[in-house]
Enzyme design. Structure first.
Site, PDB file in Angstrom:
ATOM      1  N   ARG A 110       0.834  -1.211   0.000  1.00  0.00           N
ATOM      2  CA  ARG A 110       0.000   0.000   0.000  1.00  0.00           C
ATOM      3  C   ARG A 110       0.872   1.266   0.000  1.00  0.00           C
ATOM      4  O   ARG A 110       0.567   2.246  -0.688  1.00  0.00           O
ATOM      5  CB  ARG A 110      -0.915  -0.032   1.233  1.00  0.00           C
ATOM      6  CG  ARG A 110      -1.926   1.108   1.274  1.00  0.00           C
ATOM      7  CD  ARG A 110      -3.043   0.802   2.267  1.00  0.00           C
ATOM      8  NE  ARG A 110      -3.911   1.944   2.414  1.00  0.00           N
ATOM      9  CZ  ARG A 110      -4.032   2.659   3.518  1.00  0.00           C
ATOM     10  NH1 ARG A 110      -3.318   2.351   4.598  1.00  0.00           N
ATOM     11  NH2 ARG A 110      -4.849   3.685   3.574  1.00  0.00           N
TER      12      ARG A 110
ATOM     13  N   HIS B 214      -5.832  -5.373  -3.164  1.00  0.00           N
ATOM     14  CA  HIS B 214      -6.802  -5.380  -2.059  1.00  0.00           C
ATOM     15  C   HIS B 214      -7.032  -6.785  -1.499  1.00  0.00           C
ATOM     16  O   HIS B 214      -7.825  -6.954  -0.579  1.00  0.00           O
ATOM     17  CB  HIS B 214      -8.147  -4.792  -2.517  1.00  0.00           C
ATOM     18  CG  HIS B 214      -8.105  -3.308  -2.721  1.00  0.00           C
ATOM     19  ND1 HIS B 214      -9.125  -2.594  -3.301  1.00  0.00           N
ATOM     20  CD2 HIS B 214      -7.154  -2.393  -2.422  1.00  0.00           C
ATOM     21  CE1 HIS B 214      -8.803  -1.312  -3.351  1.00  0.00           C
ATOM     22  NE2 HIS B 214      -7.604  -1.172  -2.825  1.00  0.00           N
TER      23      HIS B 214
ATOM     24  N   HIS C 122       0.726   4.294  -2.744  1.00  0.00           N
ATOM     25  CA  HIS C 122       0.463   5.666  -2.308  1.00  0.00           C
ATOM     26  C   HIS C 122       1.623   6.594  -2.648  1.00  0.00           C
ATOM     27  O   HIS C 122       1.410   7.781  -2.874  1.00  0.00           O
ATOM     28  CB  HIS C 122       0.161   5.690  -0.800  1.00  0.00           C
ATOM     29  CG  HIS C 122      -1.225   5.229  -0.472  1.00  0.00           C
ATOM     30  ND1 HIS C 122      -2.011   5.829   0.485  1.00  0.00           N
ATOM     31  CD2 HIS C 122      -1.975   4.215  -0.983  1.00  0.00           C
ATOM     32  CE1 HIS C 122      -3.185   5.202   0.544  1.00  0.00           C
ATOM     33  NE2 HIS C 122      -3.171   4.221  -0.328  1.00  0.00           N
TER      34      HIS C 122
ATOM     35  N   ASN D 206      -3.340   8.773   4.214  1.00  0.00           N
ATOM     36  CA  ASN D 206      -2.088   8.105   4.569  1.00  0.00           C
ATOM     37  C   ASN D 206      -1.877   7.918   6.074  1.00  0.00           C
ATOM     38  O   ASN D 206      -0.892   7.298   6.484  1.00  0.00           O
ATOM     39  CB  ASN D 206      -0.895   8.878   3.997  1.00  0.00           C
ATOM     40  CG  ASN D 206      -0.790   8.741   2.492  1.00  0.00           C
ATOM     41  OD1 ASN D 206      -1.240   7.752   1.934  1.00  0.00           O
ATOM     42  ND2 ASN D 206      -0.215   9.725   1.835  1.00  0.00           N
TER      43      ASN D 206
END
Length: 316
Positions: free
Chosen positions: A59, A188, A63, A91
């Site tokens: 992740r 995911h 990001h 975040n």
């Protein structure tokens, strides 16, 4: 040593997409030949103590790449009046930054001032997937670290509430296709989500429905019990799928059953192209893995940095 050998074997199994002019597979061949192994060791050690580390690292890389490219700007600490990306609302729940710190420290001990934090993060994301039972691939290297990190820019990240047109726009702005969107969404399959990311689907969905009608009713009822409208426990939420530490294609099977968490997940069924890809990846884990590897390499080529940071948390 087994993990290292496995990495090298897996590299041969996956075909690479073109990797652009700036990055290359043997970028550190002479200056830091063991960088892959050093980073893998740090990720493996952290994962053995905390099974949530792989999801966190994957992740973190997403990001990072979606804001200013893969330049490790997500690793920078806020300083003075400047709020850094990691303190932006999407975040706040990022964690395991210490794993990148540990990897950087080990890399610096072996080859000081050579390897960027951005490359370490890209390698760590690959290791995270592989250690979770997913595919391995050879990571093109040569990224530079950015000097700018702004919390306000974190709003540019695709949100879990996005519909398909918003997702398409977000990905296409970064040179990523609809296939990349569906393949990368497969990330995911790992991790945990707080209630805030899917509350919109289980409470006051629209004028006619309290719950999103595309959601499986028993699944929605379970989520409502975890995330009540009032008196919700702090940090309440649920795992992204029933096997949250295993990188597999369960995510796509759940979408087809109406058991995905986010609006952005369910949105993948709203165009024929994306729906067909969801069905293909739900049916074939191999097809998903190949598409995921291709899209990860493509996404991680987006770069806009300027330096090799000595400390991943501060600019030189």
């Amino acid at each position: 040593m087994a993990i290292m050998v496995s990495f090298l074997c897996l590299v041969l199994m996956f075909s690479l997409v073109s990797i652009g002019d700036s990055l290359s597979l043997n970028y550190y061949e002479k200056t830091c030949p063991h960088v892959d192994f050093i980073v893998a060791k740090a990720v493996k050690e952290a994962t053995s103590k905390d099974k949530t580390v792989p999801a966190a690292l994957l992740r973190m890389h997403f990001h990072d790449c979606f804001i200013r490219g893969c330049d490790a700007s997500v690793l920078l600490n806020s300083k003075g009046k400047n709020q850094a990306e990691k303190d932006g609302p999407p975040n706040i729940s990022l964690h395991a930054f210490y794993v990148i710190d540990n990897a950087k420290k080990a890399v610096e001990a072996s080859c000081p001032g050579v390897v960027s934090c951005a490359d370490i993060l890209a390698l760590a994301a690959r290791d995270a997937v592989f250690l979770s039972g997913g595919p391995g691939w050879d990571v093109p290297k040569g990224r530079k670290d950015g000097r700018t990190s702004k919390a306000s820019e974190s709003i540019q990240l695709p949100a879990p509430t996005f519909n398909i047109s918003q997702l398409k726009q977000s990905f296409s702005q970064r040179g990523l296709s609809m296939e990349d969107l569906v393949a990368l969404s497969g990330g995911h399959t790992l991790g945990f989500s707080h209630c805030s990311s899917f509350r919109n689907r289980i409470h006051n969905f629209d004028a006619k429905h309290d719950v999103d009608p595309s959601m499986n009713p028993s699944f929605a009822a379970k989520l409502k019990s975890i995330c009540p409208l009032k008196n919700q426990p702090k940090n309440a939420g649920t795992t992204m799928d029933p096997s949250p530490t295993t990188f597999d294609n369960t995510y796509y099977k759940l979408i087809l059953q109406g058991k995905s968490l986010f609006s952005s997940d369910q949105a993948l069924l709203t165009t024929p192209k994306t729906k067909n890809l969801v069905s293909e990846f739900a049916t074939s884990k191999d097809a998903f893995y190949k598409a995921f590897v291709k899209s990860m390499i493509k996404m991680s080529n987006i770069n806009g940095g300027q330096e090799i940071r000595k400390d991943c948390r501060v600019v030189n």
